[in-house]
Design a protein around this motif. Sequence first.
Motif, mmCIF file in Angstrom:
data_model
loop_
_atom_site.group_PDB
_atom_site.id
_atom_site.type_symbol
_atom_site.label_atom_id
_atom_site.label_comp_id
_atom_site.label_asym_id
_atom_site.label_seq_id
_atom_site.Cartn_x
_atom_site.Cartn_y
_atom_site.Cartn_z
ATOM 1 N N MET A 36 36.229 54.194 49.405
ATOM 2 C CA MET A 36 36.563 53.795 48.480
ATOM 3 C C MET A 36 37.238 54.665 47.019
ATOM 4 N N LEU A 37 37.532 53.902 47.031
ATOM 5 C CA LEU A 37 39.091 54.439 45.624
ATOM 6 C C LEU A 37 38.307 54.924 44.801
ATOM 7 N N GLY A 38 37.232 54.388 44.502
ATOM 8 C CA GLY A 38 36.604 54.564 42.502
ATOM 9 C C GLY A 38 37.065 54.196 41.632
ATOM 10 N N ARG A 39 37.199 54.399 40.346
ATOM 11 C CA ARG A 39 37.476 54.363 38.973
ATOM 12 C C ARG A 39 38.981 53.468 39.070
ATOM 13 N N HIS A 40 39.874 53.583 39.783
ATOM 14 C CA HIS A 40 41.464 53.940 39.871
ATOM 15 C C HIS A 40 41.691 52.347 40.946
ATOM 16 N N ASP A 41 40.423 51.652 41.274
ATOM 17 C CA ASP A 41 40.852 51.320 41.927
ATOM 18 C C ASP A 41 41.795 48.988 40.990
ATOM 19 N N SER A 42 40.545 49.042 40.392
ATOM 20 C CA SER A 42 41.499 47.687 39.525
ATOM 21 C C SER A 42 42.948 48.036 39.344
ATOM 22 N N GLU A 43 43.692 49.383 39.218
ATOM 23 C CA GLU A 43 44.915 49.660 38.599
ATOM 24 C C GLU A 43 45.755 49.785 40.391
ATOM 25 N N ILE A 44 44.667 49.938 40.924
ATOM 26 C CA ILE A 44 45.423 50.314 42.414
ATOM 27 C C ILE A 44 46.036 49.228 42.705
ATOM 28 N N GLY A 45 45.023 48.008 42.208
ATOM 29 C CA GLY A 45 45.179 46.382 42.979
ATOM 30 C C GLY A 45 45.953 45.762 42.052
ATOM 31 N N GLU A 46 46.630 46.057 40.828
ATOM 32 C CA GLU A 46 47.729 45.995 40.109
ATOM 33 C C GLU A 46 48.791 46.512 40.549
ATOM 34 N N LEU A 47 48.840 47.385 41.026
ATOM 35 C CA LEU A 47 49.794 47.641 41.842
ATOM 36 C C LEU A 47 50.506 46.919 42.879
ATOM 37 N N LEU A 48 49.837 46.692 43.543
ATOM 38 C CA LEU A 48 50.109 45.851 45.097
ATOM 39 C C LEU A 48 50.051 44.834 44.863
ATOM 40 N N ARG A 49 49.668 43.988 43.635
ATOM 41 C CA ARG A 49 49.551 42.754 43.258
ATOM 42 C C ARG A 49 50.621 42.481 42.916
ATOM 43 N N PHE A 50 51.347 43.779 41.936
ATOM 44 C CA PHE A 50 52.705 42.934 41.738
ATOM 45 C C PHE A 50 54.217 43.706 42.558
ATOM 46 N N LEU A 86 40.689 40.911 49.833
ATOM 47 C CA LEU A 86 39.248 41.333 50.268
ATOM 48 C C LEU A 86 39.163 43.074 49.896
ATOM 49 N N GLU A 87 40.705 43.453 48.598
ATOM 50 C CA GLU A 87 40.600 44.440 48.201
ATOM 51 C C GLU A 87 40.600 45.855 49.187
ATOM 52 N N GLU A 88 41.193 44.839 50.321
ATOM 53 C CA GLU A 88 41.630 46.953 51.736
ATOM 54 C C GLU A 88 42.769 47.131 51.205
ATOM 55 N N TRP A 89 42.951 47.827 50.169
ATOM 56 C CA TRP A 89 43.861 48.695 49.638
ATOM 57 C C TRP A 89 44.807 49.508 50.698
#
Length: 177
Positions: free
Chosen positions: A1-15, A35-38
């Motif tokens: 679990m990556l915690g509080r930065h999950d949404s920002e990490i997801g945005e970076l990866l989606r971009f 699936l948010e498997e960053w």
Amino acid sequence: MLGRHDSEIGELLRFAASLVPAEVQGSELLDYLDLEEWELVLTLLGDFDGHTWQTPRYWALLAEAATQMDQDETWFQWRCVESIQGLLRVELTLSVDAEPLQARGERPMWDVTGKHQRVAALWIESKPVLGPGERATARLRPFVPPAWAHLIRGDVITLHGSSPGTAKIIEKVPPRP
């Protein structure tokens, strides 16, 4: 679990994923994004072949995502510079009397003209240390790229220092215009 930065990490990866051409992008990438498997997404994005579409921005996004995930960003930073300076891959063979050579962090001298020695950072692709007499595929990142511009596939250059050897150019992609 990556915690509080999950949404920002997801945005970076989606971009970053949005920069991958449709003909290269596999369906599993989109599935792992959903699936948010960053960690898997980062690995997939870092393993795509091709050089023309992979921009410095693409690699910088992956480097930042890796940093946010507490992963090693070194590979992504290396590829970011390659996307600007070009790619130079070699088949490196150490002499039998050479000292072992670390796969990363080395900046040895190379004879690229028969007269002049030049510095290039080294990244050995397949092993952490190259031993005496061993061979491996490696990437070179010249400090002064124009001094290496004359080299073509098939040329052989000489590695100097405590780990002498030779390297045959197997792939060269020119710098971005």
